[in-house]
Scaffold this motif. Structure first.
Motif, PDB file in Angstrom:
ATOM      1  N   ALA A  15      -2.562  14.055   5.958  1.00 53.14           N
ATOM      2  CA  ALA A  15      -3.017  12.856   5.247  1.00 53.14           C
ATOM      3  C   ALA A  15      -3.594  11.814   6.189  1.00 53.14           C
ATOM      4  N   PHE A  16      -3.207  11.844   7.464  1.00 55.91           N
ATOM      5  CA  PHE A  16      -3.686  10.840   8.410  1.00 55.91           C
ATOM      6  C   PHE A  16      -5.173  10.989   8.714  1.00 55.91           C
ATOM      7  N   GLU A  17      -5.757  12.103   8.332  1.00 58.83           N
ATOM      8  CA  GLU A  17      -7.196  12.268   8.534  1.00 58.83           C
ATOM      9  C   GLU A  17      -7.986  11.326   7.638  1.00 58.83           C
ATOM     10  N   THR A  18      -7.382  10.855   6.555  1.00 57.20           N
ATOM     11  CA  THR A  18      -8.087   9.976   5.612  1.00 57.20           C
ATOM     12  C   THR A  18      -7.711   8.511   5.788  1.00 57.20           C
ATOM     13  N   MET A  19      -6.855   8.196   6.768  1.00 55.26           N
ATOM     14  CA  MET A  19      -6.427   6.815   6.974  1.00 55.26           C
ATOM     15  C   MET A  19      -7.504   6.002   7.691  1.00 55.26           C
ATOM     16  N   LYS A  20      -7.477   4.690   7.473  1.00 51.56           N
ATOM     17  CA  LYS A  20      -8.351   3.786   8.205  1.00 51.56           C
ATOM     18  C   LYS A  20      -7.581   3.236   9.398  1.00 51.56           C
ATOM     19  N   TYR A  21      -8.196   3.260  10.546  1.00 51.58           N
ATOM     20  CA  TYR A  21      -7.526   2.811  11.776  1.00 51.58           C
ATOM     21  C   TYR A  21      -8.183   1.526  12.290  1.00 51.58           C
ATOM     22  N   PRO A  22      -7.404   0.723  13.054  1.00 49.56           N
ATOM     23  CA  PRO A  22      -5.987   0.899  13.407  1.00 49.56           C
ATOM     24  C   PRO A  22      -5.081   0.609  12.223  1.00 49.56           C
ATOM     25  N   CYS A  23      -3.866   1.165  12.265  1.00 49.43           N
ATOM     26  CA  CYS A  23      -2.895   0.928  11.204  1.00 49.43           C
ATOM     27  C   CYS A  23      -1.487   1.044  11.776  1.00 49.43           C
ATOM     28  N   VAL A  24      -0.525   0.662  10.975  1.00 47.61           N
ATOM     29  CA  VAL A  24       0.879   0.833  11.338  1.00 47.61           C
ATOM     30  C   VAL A  24       1.482   1.858  10.393  1.00 47.61           C
ATOM     31  N   ALA A  25       2.128   2.876  10.942  1.00 49.20           N
ATOM     32  CA  ALA A  25       2.869   3.843  10.132  1.00 49.20           C
ATOM     33  C   ALA A  25       4.339   3.458  10.206  1.00 49.20           C
ATOM     34  N   GLN A  26       4.925   3.153   9.058  1.00 50.43           N
ATOM     35  CA  GLN A  26       6.311   2.699   9.013  1.00 50.43           C
ATOM     36  C   GLN A  26       7.128   3.640   8.133  1.00 50.43           C
ATOM     37  N   GLN A  27       8.282   4.003   8.609  1.00 50.03           N
ATOM     38  CA  GLN A  27       9.174   4.870   7.854  1.00 50.03           C
ATOM     39  C   GLN A  27       9.452   4.284   6.471  1.00 50.03           C
ATOM     40  N   PHE A  28       9.288   5.107   5.424  1.00 51.02           N
ATOM     41  CA  PHE A  28       9.638   4.647   4.079  1.00 51.02           C
ATOM     42  C   PHE A  28      11.138   4.814   3.886  1.00 51.02           C
ATOM     43  N   ILE A  29      11.791   3.731   3.488  1.00 54.44           N
ATOM     44  CA  ILE A  29      13.225   3.740   3.226  1.00 54.44           C
ATOM     45  C   ILE A  29      13.430   3.507   1.733  1.00 54.44           C
ATOM     46  N   SER A  30      14.054   4.452   1.040  1.00 55.16           N
ATOM     47  CA  SER A  30      14.306   4.268  -0.388  1.00 55.16           C
ATOM     48  C   SER A  30      15.211   3.058  -0.596  1.00 55.16           C
ATOM     49  N   HIS A  31      14.838   2.209  -1.570  1.00 55.22           N
ATOM     50  CA  HIS A  31      15.590   0.968  -1.795  1.00 55.22           C
ATOM     51  C   HIS A  31      15.659   0.604  -3.276  1.00 55.22           C
ATOM     52  N   ASN A  32      15.614   1.633  -4.125  1.00 54.01           N
ATOM     53  CA  ASN A  32      15.845   1.455  -5.569  1.00 54.01           C
ATOM     54  C   ASN A  32      14.868   0.500  -6.242  1.00 54.01           C
ATOM     55  N   ALA A  33      13.611   0.499  -5.751  1.00 54.50           N
ATOM     56  CA  ALA A  33      12.518  -0.252  -6.394  1.00 54.50           C
ATOM     57  C   ALA A  33      12.744  -1.758  -6.448  1.00 54.50           C
ATOM     58  N   VAL A  34      13.538  -2.282  -5.524  1.00 56.25           N
ATOM     59  CA  VAL A  34      13.799  -3.727  -5.489  1.00 56.25           C
ATOM     60  C   VAL A  34      13.702  -4.229  -4.057  1.00 56.25           C
ATOM     61  N   LEU A  35      13.013  -5.346  -3.861  1.00 52.77           N
ATOM     62  CA  LEU A  35      13.054  -6.026  -2.568  1.00 52.77           C
ATOM     63  C   LEU A  35      13.393  -7.488  -2.802  1.00 52.77           C
ATOM     64  N   TYR A  36      13.842  -8.122  -1.756  1.00 50.83           N
ATOM     65  CA  TYR A  36      14.184  -9.536  -1.825  1.00 50.83           C
ATOM     66  C   TYR A  36      13.374 -10.285  -0.776  1.00 50.83           C
ATOM     67  N   LYS A  37      12.821 -11.417  -1.168  1.00 55.17           N
ATOM     68  CA  LYS A  37      12.116 -12.268  -0.218  1.00 55.17           C
ATOM     69  C   LYS A  37      12.979 -13.479   0.099  1.00 55.17           C
ATOM     70  N   ILE A  38      13.156 -13.704   1.392  1.00 54.68           N
ATOM     71  CA  ILE A  38      13.900 -14.868   1.830  1.00 54.68           C
ATOM     72  C   ILE A  38      12.907 -15.929   2.279  1.00 54.68           C
ATOM     73  N   PHE A  39      12.968 -17.090   1.670  1.00 47.36           N
ATOM     74  CA  PHE A  39      12.142 -18.218   2.074  1.00 47.36           C
ATOM     75  C   PHE A  39      13.023 -19.175   2.865  1.00 47.36           C
ATOM     76  N   VAL A  40      12.647 -19.430   4.112  1.00 48.15           N
ATOM     77  CA  VAL A  40      13.429 -20.300   4.978  1.00 48.15           C
ATOM     78  C   VAL A  40      12.652 -21.603   5.178  1.00 48.15           C
ATOM     79  N   VAL A  41      13.246 -22.716   4.778  1.00 46.64           N
ATOM     80  CA  VAL A  41      12.620 -24.032   4.927  1.00 46.64           C
ATOM     81  C   VAL A  41      13.625 -24.955   5.593  1.00 46.64           C
ATOM     82  N   GLY A  42      13.408 -25.244   6.875  1.00 50.14           N
ATOM     83  CA  GLY A  42      14.367 -26.067   7.599  1.00 50.14           C
ATOM     84  C   GLY A  42      15.737 -25.424   7.599  1.00 50.14           C
TER      85      GLY A  42
END
Length: 289
Positions: free
Chosen positions: A177-204
């Motif tokens: 599949a990497f033959e069709t990728m656009k470079y440069p790029c970052v390849a990051q391990q996919f970690i299953s996380h039950n379709a939910v993410l959390y965003k932390i907003f830090v203000v002061g």
């Protein structure tokens, strides 16, 4: 004898037309005016010094910063004007600090920062998934193995914000599949996380936790064809996609321990930081962006 009327606080802001419309800036401006706060739009085509003074500056100039890095002279001049004003008036709070924004624009730099900040809070590990920056597809097997990246993995552009291309990603299940990728790029391990993410907003000293939809659980056996997607179509609050469907066979997890979230926020205690977290299990968090 009446007291001296206090001057309104002047908050300078630069927002794209789209962002200003989304925030309904005209209505917000009227509301803040009643609270003694004047919202002042900043024109980056002109010297900022002549438009002040300001008690606070709020901006969203990531698109200009990316364009400037790409050689756009007009964008570089605009960024230079706000940089000059900030340097001349170091006591004025700026949200977000330009240095912090510049760091978060580059995924490879951001991930390295997250690697350096890996820590453990009680029995919970907070880390970044294995990743590798790829300039091309040569010697791919060795690079992935050395970085500890296995399939499936997510391929992302190096630029993390400020352009539509930053959100164009792909989940790949094999080396071909990497033959069709656009470079440069970052390849990051996919970690299953039950379709939910959390965003932390830090203000002061404060932090806020927001839940968002995300990619459903996947394994190397699930797919053979590369999945191309736009992260905005998957992880925006109202996003509805086959990629973020929650597997009903997987038990729903409780929200992350607030003590762990507070510990993560302390690690990122700057003026303002937005950090996506994948809550993998009760004992592991993974940074991503």
């Amino acid at each position: 004898m009446s007291g001296i009327e206090e001057k309104p606080k002047r908050v300078g802001h630069w927002l794209s037309e789209k962002k200003a419309k989304k925030l309904n800036i005209a209505v917000l401006s009227e509301r803040l005016k009643r609270e003694g706060i004047e919202l002042v739009p900043i024109d980056l085509r002109q010297p900022v010094e002549t438009q002040g003074p300001f008690d606070l500056i709020i901006h969203k100039i990531t698109d200009l910063m990316v364009a400037a890095d790409g050689g756009d002279e007009q964008a570089a001049n605009a960024v230079g004007r706000i940089e000059t004003y900030i340097a001349t008036h170091p006591g004025i709070p700026v949200i977000d600090p330009l240095g912090a924004v510049q760091t978060l624009l580059d995924r490879s730099v951001c991930y390295q920062m997250m690697d350096d900040m890996k820590f453990k809070f009680r029995d919970t590990e907070v880390c970044s998934p294995p990743h590798v920056t790829l300039m091309d597809s040569t010697d791919l097997s060795r690079k992935l193995k050395r970085a500890g990246v296995t399939f499936p993995c997510v391929c992302k552009p190096l630029v993390a914000h400020g352009t539509k291309l930053a959100h164009q990603m792909a989940i790949v299940f094999n080396e071909a599949a990497f033959e069709t990728m656009k470079y440069p790029c970052v390849a990051q391990q996919f970690i299953s996380h039950n379709a939910v993410l959390y965003k932390i907003f830090v203000v002061g000293k404060a932090h806020f936790l927001v839940q968002r939809p995300s990619i459903k659980n996947l394994t190397a056996l699930d797919e053979k064809t590369t999945i191309f997607f736009d992260s905005h179509d998957v992880s925006k609050p109202s996003a509805s996609s086959h990629l973020n469907e929650i597997d009903q066979r997987v038990s729903t997890q409780s929200p992350p321990d607030h003590r762990v979230i507070a510990a993560v926020a302390r690690q990122f205690r700057t003026k303002m930081v937005r950090l996506p977290i994948h809550f993998v299990s009760g004992h592991q968090f993974c940074f991503s962006t």
